[in-house]
Motif scaffolding. Structure first.
Motif, mmCIF file in Angstrom:
data_model
loop_
_atom_site.group_PDB
_atom_site.id
_atom_site.type_symbol
_atom_site.label_atom_id
_atom_site.label_comp_id
_atom_site.label_asym_id
_atom_site.label_seq_id
_atom_site.Cartn_x
_atom_site.Cartn_y
_atom_site.Cartn_z
ATOM 1 N N THR A 238 5.873 -12.245 -6.012
ATOM 2 C CA THR A 238 7.183 -12.034 -6.628
ATOM 3 C C THR A 238 8.570 -13.271 -6.324
ATOM 4 O O THR A 238 8.728 -13.221 -7.484
ATOM 5 N N ALA A 239 7.872 -13.493 -5.537
ATOM 6 C CA ALA A 239 8.614 -15.021 -5.777
ATOM 7 C C ALA A 239 7.798 -16.457 -6.152
ATOM 8 O O ALA A 239 9.457 -17.057 -6.654
ATOM 9 N N ALA A 240 6.736 -16.063 -6.823
ATOM 10 C CA ALA A 240 6.749 -16.634 -8.388
ATOM 11 C C ALA A 240 7.376 -15.946 -9.573
ATOM 12 O O ALA A 240 6.776 -16.365 -10.515
ATOM 13 N N GLY A 241 8.115 -15.703 -9.598
ATOM 14 C CA GLY A 241 8.400 -14.738 -10.526
ATOM 15 C C GLY A 241 8.357 -14.418 -11.684
ATOM 16 O O GLY A 241 8.129 -13.745 -12.657
ATOM 17 N N LYS A 242 6.742 -13.220 -10.821
ATOM 18 C CA LYS A 242 5.793 -12.169 -11.709
ATOM 19 C C LYS A 242 6.400 -10.491 -11.488
ATOM 20 O O LYS A 242 7.095 -10.295 -10.531
ATOM 21 N N ARG A 243 6.319 -10.175 -12.604
ATOM 22 C CA ARG A 243 6.102 -8.474 -12.012
ATOM 23 C C ARG A 243 4.957 -8.161 -11.340
ATOM 24 O O ARG A 243 3.517 -8.911 -11.767
ATOM 25 N N VAL A 244 5.071 -7.422 -10.167
ATOM 26 C CA VAL A 244 4.012 -7.140 -9.568
ATOM 27 C C VAL A 244 4.003 -5.497 -9.269
ATOM 28 O O VAL A 244 4.771 -5.031 -7.983
ATOM 29 N N GLN A 245 2.878 -5.154 -9.592
ATOM 30 C CA GLN A 245 2.627 -3.405 -8.471
ATOM 31 C C GLN A 245 0.718 -3.911 -7.708
ATOM 32 O O GLN A 245 -0.013 -4.170 -7.960
ATOM 33 N N ALA A 246 1.630 -3.624 -6.450
ATOM 34 C CA ALA A 246 0.592 -3.495 -5.002
ATOM 35 C C ALA A 246 0.076 -2.077 -4.265
ATOM 36 O O ALA A 246 1.649 -1.793 -3.370
ATOM 37 N N MET A 247 -0.427 -1.806 -4.887
ATOM 38 C CA MET A 247 -0.995 -0.308 -4.165
ATOM 39 C C MET A 247 -1.414 -0.577 -3.046
ATOM 40 O O MET A 247 -2.996 -1.296 -2.768
ATOM 41 N N GLY A 248 -1.073 0.208 -1.825
ATOM 42 C CA GLY A 248 -1.758 -0.316 -0.259
ATOM 43 C C GLY A 248 -2.633 0.632 0.272
ATOM 44 O O GLY A 248 -3.557 2.348 -0.597
ATOM 45 N N GLY A 249 -2.880 1.205 1.496
ATOM 46 C CA GLY A 249 -3.493 1.771 2.239
ATOM 47 C C GLY A 249 -3.276 3.269 2.122
ATOM 48 O O GLY A 249 -2.007 3.351 1.456
ATOM 49 N N ALA A 250 -3.775 4.186 2.565
ATOM 50 C CA ALA A 250 -3.567 5.013 2.915
ATOM 51 C C ALA A 250 -4.159 6.396 3.968
ATOM 52 O O ALA A 250 -4.512 6.030 5.093
ATOM 53 N N LYS A 251 -3.124 6.971 4.667
ATOM 54 C CA LYS A 251 -3.372 8.052 5.373
ATOM 55 C C LYS A 251 -3.055 9.761 5.141
ATOM 56 O O LYS A 251 -2.004 10.322 5.352
ATOM 57 N N ASN A 252 -4.168 9.846 4.007
ATOM 58 C CA ASN A 252 -3.417 11.708 3.798
ATOM 59 C C ASN A 252 -3.881 12.580 4.329
ATOM 60 O O ASN A 252 -4.868 12.966 4.965
ATOM 61 N N HIS A 253 -3.226 14.091 4.739
ATOM 62 C CA HIS A 253 -2.498 14.773 5.193
ATOM 63 C C HIS A 253 -3.363 15.772 4.036
ATOM 64 O O HIS A 253 -2.927 16.042 3.161
ATOM 65 N N GLY A 254 -4.278 16.849 4.710
ATOM 66 C CA GLY A 254 -4.505 18.609 3.689
ATOM 67 C C GLY A 254 -3.732 19.107 4.952
ATOM 68 O O GLY A 254 -3.947 19.583 6.182
#
Length: 498
Positions: A238-254
């Motif tokens: 984004t600092a370079a002016g781009k569109r960014v979608q960045a998916m990270g980690g998880a700790k999913n609960h049941g």
């Protein structure tokens, strides 16, 4: 030794950096290939190829672009066995799971086959005297994707399927741990009729990632990986002016309510926790039973299922999961198991001593089960990404809702219950991006959208579905008038439709 090359401008291109990554067979621990790590110049060559191809590709009408997608879909289906074998040999997941990986990506390609409809704009006739207003969605230009090791088929297709269908061209930087399948996908895409340069693949490490993030001709970047790297990609892009979608980690609960169908819930939790050796961002590594009786019953059922679970090589049709991806990752998971013991959790089943006869050097871990896990423990707060299931007991629905809501990650969550009111309230209140109701892995279908909250996702746009279409396009709005008769006087105030 086999060399895995880049795929640039429609052809295989050998690396020139002199730097290589080793590609292992996780079943045996043996090096089976080496992959060239790109230079900044090689990344630029891929971007320039995509840039040259983009103008012509954008001028191809959406229906003809969709036909390429249809042909690509057919080729994937025709070559499914070959593709799954490639995937399993480098990742380690069992063949059936590899086919599922590819199929889930293919479903996004199927969505992209309907791109003419998804690109239709809006139109208003007579917005003012003789004035019509309409909008159109147009491609951004060159887009890039940076994808993880755990889904080398699905996630690239999530990205380039939609990006290319709307008229962009694409540069893919896959994981260097299992890079052969993405190259094969690019070859099949060219065979489906895409012009050279529409889809390029460059391998590499941080050098390649930074080159894509900094390149002025890359207009959008999609990323899936760990949260720390996702944040880095988002910030730098984004600092370079781009569109960014960045998916990270998880700790999913049941969440398991007292009225849940425990037999079904246990089966669902087993598959979601241990499938693909737990190497899924939508795995279910934390189970939250409500009430002591629920917890005790669930524990006994889980133990009984674990005793029947079969770990095997990825080509074993009877195996339920295979090895983890690398020796380093196996050690990381083992260290987390020891940390859980040190933190005071009850280690009910320890998978660290598992060995498969004849494959002693493979990266295998047996299923691990912890009970009496507390929210303050690091093993609960952090993502383990392996075949480790943690039981965190609660006494009330309110306490159960609070756990995923307050966690740093917010990718997915599931509730197991027969009570529709409780399920509805849970889905409304929990602060997590994707919710399953008696569905352990709530990955949405391809024509909906995938994305988490909090440190599980950076950016405002989710993956695939109409969110993907919006991410990879820009809207142009046209206000048109065709006057007749006398010339009107100049207007020096803002025009209105009054």
């Amino acid at each position: 030794m086999r060399d895995i090359t880049h795929f640039i401008d429609g052809q295989s291109v050998a690396g020139t950096s002199g730097r290589y990554g080793e590609v292992f067979n996780p079943n045996t621990g043996e090096v089976q290939a080496r992959v060239a790590l790109a230079t900044v110049g090689e990344v630029d060559a891929a971007v320039q190829s995509a840039l040259r191809a983009q103008i012509g590709w954008a001028q191809v009408n959406p229906q003809r672009r969709a036909r390429v997608m249809f042909d690509f879909k057919r080729l994937i289906e025709d070559n499914m066995n070959e593709l799954a074998e490639i995937l399993s040999s480098e990742h380690g997941k069992v063949i059936a799971d590899s086919k599922g990986d590819i199929q889930r990506g293919l479903e996004v390609v199927e969505f992209a086959c309907g791109i003419p409809h998804a690109l239709k704009g809006e139109y208003t006739e007579g917005a003012g005297p003789g004035i019509d207003v309409y909008s159109m969605r147009q491609p951004l230009g060159v887009a890039a994707g940076i994808t993880p090791f755990n889904f080398p088929g699905m996630i690239p297709m999530w990205m380039f399927g939609v990006a290319i269908a709307v008229g962009n061209t694409f540069v893919l930087k896959p994981s260097e741990k299992d890079p052969t399948l993405p190259v094969r996908l690019a070859e099949l895409f060219m065979e489906a009729g895409a012009p050279k340069g529409v889809l390029n693949v460059v391998h590499g490490d941080k050098v390649s990632v930074d080159a894509l993030l900094d390149h002025p001709d890359v207009k959008a970047v999609s990323f899936v990986g760990s949260s720390d790297i996702a944040h880095y990609v988002y910030s730098r892009g984004t600092a370079a002016g781009k569109r960014v979608q960045a998916m990270g980690g998880a700790k999913n609960h049941g969440i398991v309510m007292p009225d849940a169908d425990l037999a079904q819930a246990t089966k669902d939790i087993m598959g979601a926790a241990y499938g693909s050796a737990g190497e899924r961002c939508m795995a279910l590594p934390v189970v939250v039973p409500v009430g002591k009786k629920t917890a005790d019953d669930l524990r006994e059922r889980l133990l009984a299922e674990i005793e029947t679970l079969k770990v095997g090589v990825s080509t074993d049709a009877a195996a339920q999961y295979g090895p983890v991806v690398s020796a380093a990752h196996k050690q990381k998971i083992s260290d987390y198991i020891q940390l859980g013991v040190d933190e005071g959790a009850e280690l009910v089943v320890d998978g660290r001593g598992f060995q498969l006869q004849g494959y002693e050097n493979g990266y295998f871990l047996g299923p691990t089960l912890f009970d009496q896990v507390k929210p303050t423990m690091r093993t609960y707060q952090e993502e383990i990404f392996g075949p480790v299931l943690q039981v965190l007991r609660t006494e009330s629905f309110e306490e159960a809702v609070a756990l995923p809501t307050n966690h740093q990650y917010g990718n997915g969550v599931a509730i197991f219950t027969r009570n529709g009111r409780a399920a509805r309230e849970f889905a409304s209140r929990v602060q997590v991006g994707m919710v399953g109701i008696n569905v352990p892995i709530p990955v949405p279908v391809a024509y909906h959208t995938f994305g988490g909250w909090k440190r599980s996702a950076f950016g405002d746009a989710n993956q695939h579905g109409m969110e993907g279409v919006r991410f990879y396009t820009k809207v142009k709005t046209v206000t048109a008038r065709w006057p007749e008769g006398a010339v009107e006087d100049s207007a020096f105030v803002i025009p209105t439709m009054k």
